[in-house]
Design an enzyme around this catalytic site. Structure first.
Site, PDB file in Angstrom:
ATOM      1  N   HIS A   1       7.559 -26.907  -0.936  1.00 21.91           N
ATOM      2  CA  HIS A   1       6.996 -27.542  -1.552  1.00 21.91           C
ATOM      3  C   HIS A   1       6.499 -27.504  -2.233  1.00 21.91           C
ATOM      4  O   HIS A   1       4.906 -27.725  -2.790  1.00 21.91           O
ATOM      5  CB  HIS A   1       6.728 -28.733  -0.126  1.00 21.91           C
TER       6      HIS A   1
ATOM      7  N   GLU B   1       0.509  -0.914   0.280  1.00 16.03           N
ATOM      8  CA  GLU B   1       0.177  -0.213   0.195  1.00 16.03           C
ATOM      9  C   GLU B   1       1.082   1.712  -0.344  1.00 16.03           C
ATOM     10  O   GLU B   1       0.216   2.326  -0.892  1.00 16.03           O
ATOM     11  CB  GLU B   1      -1.050   0.004   1.263  1.00 16.03           C
TER      12      GLU B   1
ATOM     13  N   LYS C   1     -14.112   0.573  -3.334  1.00 14.54           N
ATOM     14  CA  LYS C   1     -15.429   0.506  -2.481  1.00 14.54           C
ATOM     15  C   LYS C   1     -15.972   1.167  -3.561  1.00 14.54           C
ATOM     16  O   LYS C   1     -17.773   1.018  -3.351  1.00 14.54           O
ATOM     17  CB  LYS C   1     -14.602   1.919  -1.702  1.00 14.54           C
TER      18      LYS C   1
HETATM   19  O1  PA5 Z   1      -3.368   1.539   6.117  1.00 15.72           O
HETATM   20  C1  PA5 Z   1      -4.282   1.353   6.003  1.00 15.72           C
HETATM   21  O2  PA5 Z   1      -4.878   3.129   5.584  1.00 15.72           O
HETATM   22  C2  PA5 Z   1      -4.971   0.981   5.335  1.00 15.72           C
HETATM   23  O3  PA5 Z   1      -5.157  -0.408   4.853  1.00 15.72           O
HETATM   24  C3  PA5 Z   1      -6.579   0.896   6.612  1.00 15.72           C
HETATM   25  O4  PA5 Z   1      -5.288   0.196   7.497  1.00 15.72           O
HETATM   26  C4  PA5 Z   1      -7.766   0.024   6.122  1.00 15.72           C
HETATM   27  O5  PA5 Z   1      -8.261   0.170   5.108  1.00 15.72           O
HETATM   28  C5  PA5 Z   1      -8.325   0.745   6.951  1.00 15.72           C
HETATM   29  O6  PA5 Z   1      -9.036   1.611   7.807  1.00 15.72           O
HETATM   30  P1  PA5 Z   1      -9.894   1.830   8.797  1.00 15.72           P
HETATM   31  O7  PA5 Z   1      -9.010   1.929   9.680  1.00 15.72           O
HETATM   32  O8  PA5 Z   1     -10.420   2.700   8.204  1.00 15.72           O
HETATM   33  O9  PA5 Z   1     -11.235   1.482   8.684  1.00 15.72           O
END
Ligand code: PA5
Length: 444
Positions: free
Chosen positions: A307, A286, A421
């Site tokens: 394996h 990310e 989303k």
């Molecule tokens: O690293 C990040 O920002 C994302 O992976 C969030 O942790 C994830 O989308 C969850 O978001 P939230 O805590 O707002 O529900």
């Protein structure tokens, strides 16, 4: 203390090329340390190890004591992405592998995770467990508006409210200090709340209550974890070519940019680190995978996956390099016995520790993979405990910031997550998405 070894890349890159990338990594280090880079309003994680206050730790411990007094034996941690992976990584690493199956009274409640998928079967089966147990919930969402945890929470909350007179005392919300649906709900219902600081993004939040509360509730030493992270913070603050975060960022960017190694596989030789791979993949995937750039992060557990994925790594498309997390000491001892009949022909190993076989498998694999064209970076830690996990968390977070700045991307945003989303909301006919619903209907 955590150490890095880039020797396993030396047959692929020459010293001058590496030195040039170390210079680039030092420039990226300056950007990170100077707070001048893109996303610099999300640098709060850097100071967390020394900043988590005694008063916050006491409040977290008060929840633990209160739930112990209520006889809670199951804690459902609801969250997705950065709102659960750090806690899951630490709990899986620190727990006895067969804790659930072992008899005897458990010192801490069992911690299970939900809200990280939209599978109806998963939730139905979770509710089978919840119905049998004395349950409490930690619901975590920084934004307070994420669909997966919101759906799971609505279902678990309904059960808690129907079943227990003290429902509000069995729910803790960890969310933004001011905004979001979860914050509104928590205030209205009188839940205990903890804050995800504004300047800490989800995947950098394991050392906030997001990670600390579930890890504490599972019975592990969060003070030791913070101390391990603090020591790593001190070590990484030194601007030096030997800084392990600088070395890691330099080598992985060199392998990616100059040698076309587009896939980094995080390898461990201990099944307890399976979720370290999951946490690390989210952190790097990310943070770096954007603007058409980024190393694809994958993970394997050896020798198990030798394996399965071993064939590809040894012999498939030469786009892979490995980062191997080595653990020097095993906390348990199992010695292979001698057998007079020796029908399994294993007497040559009699008297050896199983971990010795694991170490030789790791060494043999390293040589085979290097011979097969796979450069290897080594990261080693002394043992698996709370303090080394603190070191590992801080190391990979800091190195991620350096590495992403070297690559030229903002490590702290995730614009690509919005696309699915938007379509999901449109297909679920969420009010406000009518135009997109019509566009998608025309395509399907
Ligand atoms: O690293 C990040 O920002 C994302 O992976 C969030 O942790 C994830 O989308 C969850 O978001 P939230 O805590 O707002 O529900």
């Amino acid at each position: 203390m955590l150490k890095i070894d880039v020797e396993g890349c030396s047959s692929f890159v020459n010293k001058a090329a590496f030195d040039a990338y170390v210079e680039k990594a030092l420039a990226a280090f300056d950007v990170l340390q100077g707070g001048q880079g893109a996303g610099n309003d999300f640098l709060g994680w850097k100071e967390l190890p020394g900043q988590v206050s005694e008063s916050l730790l006491r409040q977290l411990e008060a929840v633990q004591a209160d739930w112990k007094a209520r006889g809670i034996d199951l804690v459902v941690v609801i969250g997705i992405g950065g709102s659960y992976l750090g806690a899951r990584c630490a709990i899986e690493a620190l727990s006895h592998t067969f804790a659930k199956q072992l008899s005897g009274k458990k010192a801490a409640p069992e911690v299970v995770f939900a809200g990280n998928n939209l599978s109806e079967e998963y939730l139905a089966e979770l509710m089978d467990l919840v119905a049998e147990r004395n349950t409490a919930v930690v619901v975590i969402s920084k934004s307070g508006t994420t669909t997966e945890p919101a759906v799971a929470f609505r279902i678990v909350k309904e059960h808690i409210e129907k079943t227990y007179a003290d429902a509000a005392q069995r729910i803790v919300a960890i969310t933004d200090a001011r905004r979001g649906a979860l914050k509104t709900l928590a205030d209205q219902e009188g839940y205990r709340t903890f804050v995800v600081p504004d300047n800490v993004g989800g995947r950098f939040s394991v050392l906030t209550p997001v990670g600390l509360l579930p890890i504490l509730l599972a019975g592990f030493d969060i003070r030791a974890m913070l101390e391990g992270a603090r020591q790593m913070q001190q070590a990484l603050a030194v601007r030096d070519a030997a800084n392990p975060a600088v070395q890691y960022a330099a080598m992985r960017n060199l392998l990616y940019t100059e040698l076309g190694k587009k896939v980094e596989v995080l390898v461990s030789y201990n099944p307890k680190f399976q979720y370290l791979g999951e946490w690390w993949k989210q952190l790097y995937g990310e943070s770096e995978g954007k603007d058409g750039k980024g190393i694809f992060p994958a993970s394997v557990n050896f020798t198990t996956d030798l394996h399965s994925m071993g064939q590809f790594i040894q012999d498939g498309d030469r786009i892979v390099f490995e980062t191997v997390v080595n653990v020097k000491e095993s906390s348990r001892s199992v010695v292979i016995g001698s057998d007079p009949q020796n029908l399994d022909q294993l007497n040559y190993l009699a008297g050896q520790h199983v971990e010795h076989c694991n170490a030789m498998a790791a060494l043999g694999t390293k040589i085979a993979h290097i011979d097969g064209g796979v450069p290897q970076i080594g990261i080693s830690v002394e043992r698996i405990d709370a303090a080394t996990l603190g070191e590992i968390f801080y190391f990979f977070e800091f190195a991620c910031g350096v590495s992403a700045y070297l690559l030229g991307v903002n490590p702290f945003n995730q614009p690509g997550v919005e696309a699915y989303k938007k379509n999901m909301f449109a297909l679920l006919e969420k009010p406000g998405y009518e135009e997109r619903t019509a566009e998608l209907r025309a395509r399907i």
